[in-house]
Design a protein around this motif. Structure first.
Motif, mmCIF file in Angstrom:
data_model
loop_
_atom_site.group_PDB
_atom_site.id
_atom_site.type_symbol
_atom_site.label_atom_id
_atom_site.label_comp_id
_atom_site.label_asym_id
_atom_site.label_seq_id
_atom_site.Cartn_x
_atom_site.Cartn_y
_atom_site.Cartn_z
ATOM 1 N N ASN A 189 -9.293 -14.811 3.586
ATOM 2 C CA ASN A 189 -8.193 -14.229 4.361
ATOM 3 C C ASN A 189 -6.844 -14.807 3.937
ATOM 4 O O ASN A 189 -5.841 -14.089 3.891
ATOM 5 C CB ASN A 189 -8.428 -14.475 5.854
ATOM 6 N N GLU A 193 -3.765 -12.650 2.423
ATOM 7 C CA GLU A 193 -2.439 -12.727 3.044
ATOM 8 C C GLU A 193 -1.387 -13.148 2.013
ATOM 9 O O GLU A 193 -0.280 -12.597 1.983
ATOM 10 C CB GLU A 193 -2.475 -13.723 4.201
ATOM 11 N N ARG A 194 -1.738 -14.091 1.164
ATOM 12 C CA ARG A 194 -0.802 -14.573 0.144
ATOM 13 C C ARG A 194 -0.477 -13.456 -0.856
ATOM 14 O O ARG A 194 0.692 -13.232 -1.195
ATOM 15 C CB ARG A 194 -1.411 -15.764 -0.588
ATOM 16 N N GLY A 197 1.644 -10.653 0.658
ATOM 17 C CA GLY A 197 3.042 -11.036 0.785
ATOM 18 C C GLY A 197 3.815 -10.932 -0.514
ATOM 19 O O GLY A 197 5.042 -10.773 -0.500
ATOM 20 N N LYS A 202 3.088 -4.845 0.400
ATOM 21 C CA LYS A 202 2.845 -5.812 1.477
ATOM 22 C C LYS A 202 1.462 -5.674 2.111
ATOM 23 O O LYS A 202 1.287 -5.943 3.305
ATOM 24 C CB LYS A 202 3.929 -5.714 2.564
ATOM 25 N N THR A 203 0.492 -5.287 1.327
ATOM 26 C CA THR A 203 -0.886 -5.210 1.790
ATOM 27 C C THR A 203 -1.807 -5.224 0.586
ATOM 28 O O THR A 203 -1.390 -4.868 -0.514
ATOM 29 C CB THR A 203 -1.128 -3.926 2.620
#
Length: 237
Positions: A189, A193-194, A197, A202-203
């Motif tokens: 996870n 997330e990294r 970003g 952004k996904t």
């Protein structure tokens, strides 16, 4: 765009991840779908999930004789998608030659064998799944970039050789698939997330995102020799 209703679709690697998403979307669009992989158990589970009369076939992309026998026993396919691959990764100087050869054997030569034996309808389509490392190499995954680039080049050449059948490639970025299930959940996870970003979108991607692109190529008669990148902006980010 043409309809997939009653079209015969074969998804090699269709028991999980991107291949499963392609099979689900093709079946929902009315296609007669067959999913293929090495694992009978995974095939049965995937077929139960997809429903809609999906058929299964045990195919090992390393088994040339088995591949030849499968295509000899079946009518021509309207669309074939190849998503099956197991590719050990790592820097060139740390990845063993045996692991490097296994990676090339699985993703490139496996797809090559299917393409070589495949029986396609006159205006059918063949779609490979590559990866954005072909255009944005990573110091820790050099071989994967080379394999993906080789697949994309193979598709462009086959688009000429197999014409008027169409041959294309979809190039994903980081996709949340069972490929990452062996990774600790917290670390996985955090990685997602990294990466999210750092991307313009952004996904991270979902298998359905790649399936959307595959179905676009299947149903667009003017698309051949193309590589459709679906990477959240990974190449440009």
């Amino acid at each position: 765009m043409t309809s997939l209703a009653n079209q015969r679709v074969l998804v090699v690697g269709g028991s999980s991840g991107i291949g499963l998403a392609v099979a689900e979307q093709a079946a929902a669009a009315g296609a007669a779908v067959t999913i293929a992989s090495r694992s009978a158990d995974k095939l049965a589970e995937a077929a139960s999930r997809i429903g809609q009369g999906v058929r299964t076939a045990a195919i090992d992309t390393a088994d040339e004789a088995g591949i030849d026998a499968f295509f000899a026993a079946n009518e021509a396919w309207d669309h074939i998608v190849i998503s099956a691959a197991q590719t050990p990764s790592g820097p060139v100087r740390k990845l063993s030659l045996d692991d490097a050869k296994r990676a090339m054997e699985s993703k490139f030569w496996g797809a090559y064998r299917i393409a070589r034996a495949a029986k396609l309808a006159e205006r059918g389509s063949l779609t490979f799944i590559s990866g954005f490392l072909s255009e944005r190499p990573s110091a820790s995954s050099v071989l994967q970039g080379a394999i993906n680039a080789a697949l994309e080049s193979l598709a462009r050449g086959l688009a000429l050789e197999l014409s008027p059948a169409r041959v294309n490639t979809v190039s994903p970025g980081l996709i949340d698939t069972p490929l990452w299930s062996k990774m600790d959940e917290t670390n996985r996870n955090a990685m997602f997330e990294r990466v999210a970003g750092s991307l313009p979108a952004k996904t991270v991607g979902k298998p359905s995102d790649i399936a959307n692109a595959v179905l676009f190529l299947m149903t667009t008669p003017f698309a051949t020799g193309s590589t459709v990148r679906v990477d959240g902006g990974g190449v440009i980010g």
